[in-house]
Scaffold this active site. Sequence first.
Site, PDB file in Angstrom:
ATOM      1  N   HIS A   1       0.841  -1.199   0.000  1.00  0.00           N
ATOM      2  CA  HIS A   1       0.000   0.000   0.000  1.00  0.00           C
ATOM      3  C   HIS A   1       0.876   1.249   0.000  1.00  0.00           C
ATOM      4  CE1 HIS A   1      -3.189  -2.800   1.279  1.00  0.00           C
ATOM      5  NE2 HIS A   1      -4.027  -1.885   0.842  1.00  0.00           N
TER       6      HIS A   1
ATOM      7  N   LYS B   1      -0.382   4.658   4.692  1.00  0.00           N
ATOM      8  CA  LYS B   1      -1.247   3.707   5.400  1.00  0.00           C
ATOM      9  C   LYS B   1      -0.680   3.430   6.786  1.00  0.00           C
ATOM     10  CE  LYS B   1      -3.765  -0.639   4.815  1.00  0.00           C
ATOM     11  NZ  LYS B   1      -5.047   0.045   5.153  1.00  0.00           N
TER      12      LYS B   1
END
Length: 254
Positions: A143, A147
Amino acid sequence: MGRMLLATVAAQEGALIAGGVDRADSTLIGADLGDLAGIGALGLTASSDKAALFAASDVVIDFTLAEATVEHAGLAAQSGTPLVVGTTGLGEVQLAALESAAEAACIVRAANTSLGMTLLLAVVEQVARALDEDYDIEIVEMHHRHKVDAPSGTALALGEAAAAGRNVDLDSASVRVRDGHTGPRQRGTIGFATLRGGDVTGEHSVIFAGTGERVEITHKASSRQVFAEGAVRAARWTFGKPPGLYGMRDVLGI
């Protein structure tokens, strides 16, 4: 995600935006929701009055933080308003709050609301059931750099699907970290690898590694739009549903 959800709801035939909330200290309080979403003024402004939002809505979509989700679950239970939760990083306390709220309201909780990922979860469970422990299971996710939780909620959901297929408890079977001299891989474990960097929306792979062959199942999200569209589909699905805790597989009927 809030802006994208607003735009997605506004584009749906037969759907209307009832309102939107943010933290009381947010600089966006008072801003027109349509302007925030880039779709033109709607005459509705961002508020911090969460109770009023639940009272005015047929269903509420929650992509926030774990602490806020607990409060929203309580409001859903009080009002009986269905709630779709796409928030990740939920711990035992937050999950228990959702289970409690589901006694009084329809709650759809999904670590990932994309339709493709929902199908992947079902496939992973079936493959894990079909292939025995001679096939090692590894879950790899990547990600964007911003995040805050790891492994991702989706990666954990994939682990739960694999564990269900193997009829094992994920907490006891999972290996989250490998560092230093770890020794050989233990048979039957489910490994996780977490990557963070750039602006990656979300990539997940489940690897079934056997002797002489390897099965890899991958999902790549190139836009958060898929999460918004799945969440709105789940919201529409809640109409007329009895109280209970549901998932995206219920929404798709698989």
